[in-house]
Design an enzyme around this catalytic site. Structure first.
Site, PDB file in Angstrom:
ATOM      1  N   GLY A   8       1.054  -1.498  -0.276  1.00 13.71           N
ATOM      2  CA  GLY A   8      -0.072   0.652  -0.269  1.00 13.71           C
ATOM      3  C   GLY A   8       0.894   1.240   0.079  1.00 13.71           C
ATOM      4  O   GLY A   8       0.635   2.033   0.844  1.00 13.71           O
ATOM      5  N   GLY A  11      -0.691   4.898  -1.140  1.00 15.43           N
ATOM      6  CA  GLY A  11      -1.922   5.213  -0.540  1.00 15.43           C
ATOM      7  C   GLY A  11      -1.543   6.605   0.533  1.00 15.43           C
ATOM      8  O   GLY A  11      -0.650   6.892   0.979  1.00 15.43           O
ATOM      9  N   GLN A  12      -2.549   6.647   1.474  1.00 14.62           N
ATOM     10  CA  GLN A  12      -2.670   7.706   2.718  1.00 14.62           C
ATOM     11  C   GLN A  12      -1.383   7.947   2.809  1.00 14.62           C
ATOM     12  O   GLN A  12      -0.634   9.232   3.805  1.00 14.62           O
ATOM     13  CB  GLN A  12      -4.007   7.917   2.798  1.00 14.62           C
ATOM     14  CG  GLN A  12      -3.801   9.951   3.675  1.00 14.62           C
ATOM     15  CD  GLN A  12      -5.057   9.222   5.058  1.00 14.62           C
ATOM     16  OE1 GLN A  12      -5.418   8.200   5.564  1.00 14.62           O
ATOM     17  NE2 GLN A  12      -5.162  10.788   5.790  1.00 14.62           N
ATOM     18  N   ILE A  35      -0.917  -1.160  -6.487  1.00 15.07           N
ATOM     19  CA  ILE A  35      -2.170  -2.380  -6.906  1.00 15.07           C
ATOM     20  C   ILE A  35      -1.265  -1.809  -8.836  1.00 15.07           C
ATOM     21  O   ILE A  35      -1.437  -0.273  -8.130  1.00 15.07           O
ATOM     22  CB  ILE A  35      -2.828  -2.561  -6.542  1.00 15.07           C
ATOM     23  CG1 ILE A  35      -3.141  -1.266  -6.077  1.00 15.07           C
ATOM     24  CG2 ILE A  35      -2.861  -3.534  -5.958  1.00 15.07           C
ATOM     25  CD1 ILE A  35      -4.805  -1.774  -5.581  1.00 15.07           C
ATOM     26  N   ILE A  55      -2.487  -7.245  -1.560  1.00 17.28           N
ATOM     27  CA  ILE A  55      -2.271  -7.755  -0.676  1.00 17.28           C
ATOM     28  C   ILE A  55      -3.223  -9.499  -0.523  1.00 17.28           C
ATOM     29  O   ILE A  55      -3.125 -10.494   0.391  1.00 17.28           O
ATOM     30  CB  ILE A  55      -2.810  -6.916   0.853  1.00 17.28           C
ATOM     31  CG1 ILE A  55      -2.657  -7.681   2.183  1.00 17.28           C
ATOM     32  CG2 ILE A  55      -3.763  -6.899   0.437  1.00 17.28           C
ATOM     33  CD1 ILE A  55      -2.457  -6.691   2.718  1.00 17.28           C
ATOM     34  N   TYR A 143     -14.498  -0.796   8.994  1.00 20.12           N
ATOM     35  CA  TYR A 143     -13.469  -0.548   9.292  1.00 20.12           C
ATOM     36  C   TYR A 143     -13.068  -0.820  10.276  1.00 20.12           C
ATOM     37  O   TYR A 143     -12.066  -1.401  11.071  1.00 20.12           O
ATOM     38  CB  TYR A 143     -13.131   0.880   9.090  1.00 20.12           C
ATOM     39  CG  TYR A 143     -12.386   1.838   8.883  1.00 20.12           C
ATOM     40  CD1 TYR A 143     -11.325   1.740   8.696  1.00 20.12           C
ATOM     41  CD2 TYR A 143     -11.850   2.657  10.195  1.00 20.12           C
ATOM     42  CE1 TYR A 143      -9.727   1.942   8.476  1.00 20.12           C
ATOM     43  CE2 TYR A 143     -10.827   3.184  10.228  1.00 20.12           C
ATOM     44  CZ  TYR A 143      -9.538   2.648   9.387  1.00 20.12           C
ATOM     45  OH  TYR A 143      -8.071   3.182   9.166  1.00 20.12           O
ATOM     46  N   LYS A 147     -10.078  -3.943  12.142  1.00 17.28           N
ATOM     47  CA  LYS A 147      -8.948  -2.562  12.853  1.00 17.28           C
ATOM     48  C   LYS A 147      -8.917  -3.823  13.825  1.00 17.28           C
ATOM     49  O   LYS A 147      -7.887  -4.125  14.393  1.00 17.28           O
ATOM     50  CB  LYS A 147      -9.147  -1.237  12.846  1.00 17.28           C
ATOM     51  CG  LYS A 147      -9.019  -0.546  12.021  1.00 17.28           C
ATOM     52  CD  LYS A 147      -7.451  -0.955  11.164  1.00 17.28           C
ATOM     53  CE  LYS A 147      -7.160  -0.139   9.627  1.00 17.28           C
ATOM     54  NZ  LYS A 147      -5.883  -0.391   9.865  1.00 17.28           N
TER      55      LYS A 147
HETATM   56  N1  SER Z   1      -8.560   8.031   9.751  1.00 17.35           N
HETATM   57  C1  SER Z   1      -9.074   7.387   9.285  1.00 17.35           C
HETATM   58  C2  SER Z   1     -10.977   7.043   8.863  1.00 17.35           C
HETATM   59  O1  SER Z   1     -11.046   8.488   8.748  1.00 17.35           O
HETATM   60  C3  SER Z   1      -9.296   6.799  11.078  1.00 17.35           C
HETATM   61  O2  SER Z   1      -8.227   6.175  11.502  1.00 17.35           O
HETATM   62  O3  SER Z   1     -11.225   6.407   8.587  1.00 17.35           O
END
Ligand code: SER
Length: 319
Positions: A8, A11-12, A35, A55, A143, A147
């Site tokens: 990744g 990414g951010q 990717i 991944i 999400y 996690k």
């Molecule tokens: N920055 C993330 C989100 O807002 C939180 O971990 O999804």
């Protein structure tokens, strides 16, 4: 010297962490995994090795680990919270099936693994203020579910198989490099873009909604320091609360107005992101990270605001 694979890398977090890791460990020792739909560009592509690594493809991860003699994997593949609610099965597939691929490769090849967790791993039943390191984690977003499951899986691989897994629970991350990508905390990035462009900001989160936030340079340092920490001092592994600042939209708005007095903000609430934000902590307690591996943030809100406005002004004027 470590040999690192970043999954990744475009990414951010990855786009900045890859460059930072190359600075610390040497360009040739840090492989940028990507990717095909998000290939590395510019400096990221040119400064060191790059490999296609999906991944969800365990064999591809194993092949790259073998080819480059990798001993440390930074697993940064994920969908952020608001996107994850729109695509929950994909969020699970990347976040958990993907993590299992990484952990299995790490077990077979003796790699250490960093997989970020988040303030999103808590839920409405956790204490909101001074949220402890060890407390109830019953998130309601996919999400958050990925996690907290990821934390448990990573701890399992450490205790069962001796894989050196470590991680931090990131607050909302704010940066002038990576564009916002569908997170609940991303309003706190967007607001700086509006301010620097001289536009009114339409705020999707209600005043009075507090969340933990962190400036990207602190977050990158945390990701490196936890992997360098003396293992014998760690009582926790996955995952450490880390904190730097906590604010609501009014407070960040006022911080920006100190430097851009004409800046205006209006509320236009996004119900999905508001609901997610209300289920997350207001402010984490990061005592364990500070005690066990010496975590300490450097940027508070005003220091971040000054730097964001300076750097973003330069960047946007160049375009
Ligand atoms: N920055 C993330 C989100 O807002 C939180 O971990 O999804």
């Amino acid at each position: 010297m470590k040999k690192i694979l970043i999954i990744g890398s475009t990414g951010q977090i990855g786009s900045e962490l890859t460059m930072k890791l190359r600075e610390v460990y040497g360009d040739s020792n840090v492989v940028a995994g990507y990717i095909p739909s998000a290939p590395p560009m510019g400096e990221l592509a040119e400064s060191g090795p790059c490999e296609e690594v999906d991944i969800t493809n365990g064999q591809q991860i194993a092949d790259v680990v073998t080819k480059h003699g990798i001993d440390t994997i930074y697993n940064l593949a994920a969908l952020l919270s608001a996107v994850g609610e729109r695509k929950p099965l994909l969020a699970w597939h990347i976040g958990i099936d993907g993590l299992l691929n990484v952990l299995e490769v790490a077990r077979e090849h003796g790699c250490a693994v960093f997989t970020p967790s988040s303030i999103g791993s808590f839920g409405p039943n956790a204490p909101k203020d001074g949220t402890p390191q060890d407390t109830i984690q019953q998130p309601r977003t996919m999400y958050g579910i990925t996690k907290v499951s990821g934390e448990l899986l990573s701890n399992y691989y450490a205790s069962k198989f001796g894989v050196d897994t470590r991680s931090v629970r990131f607050p909302g991350l704010i940066s002038y490099v990576a564009p916002p990508g569908g997170g609940t905390t991303d309003y706190a990035v967007d607001i700086y873009y509006s301010a620097v462009r001289g536009e009114k900001f339409m705020c999707p989160i209600k005043g009075g909604t507090f969340m933990d936030m962190m400036y990207m340079p602190d977050a990158l340092r945390a990701a490196i320091e936890i992997m360098e920490a003396d293992e014998s001092k760690l009582r926790h592994r996955n995952s450490f609360n880390i904190a730097a600042m906590s604010f609501d939209p009014e407070i960040i708005y006022q911080s920006i107005r100190k430097y851009i007095p004409s800046f205006e903000m209006e509320y236009q609430i996004d119900s999905l992101r508001q609901e997610i934000a209300e289920s997350w902590p207001n402010k984490l307690d990061d005592t364990c990270a500070r005690m066990e591996w010496g975590w300490k943030h450097r940027y508070d809100l005003d220091a971040m605001t000054r730097d964001m406005i300076d750097k973003l002004s330069l960047r946007l004027n160049k375009q």
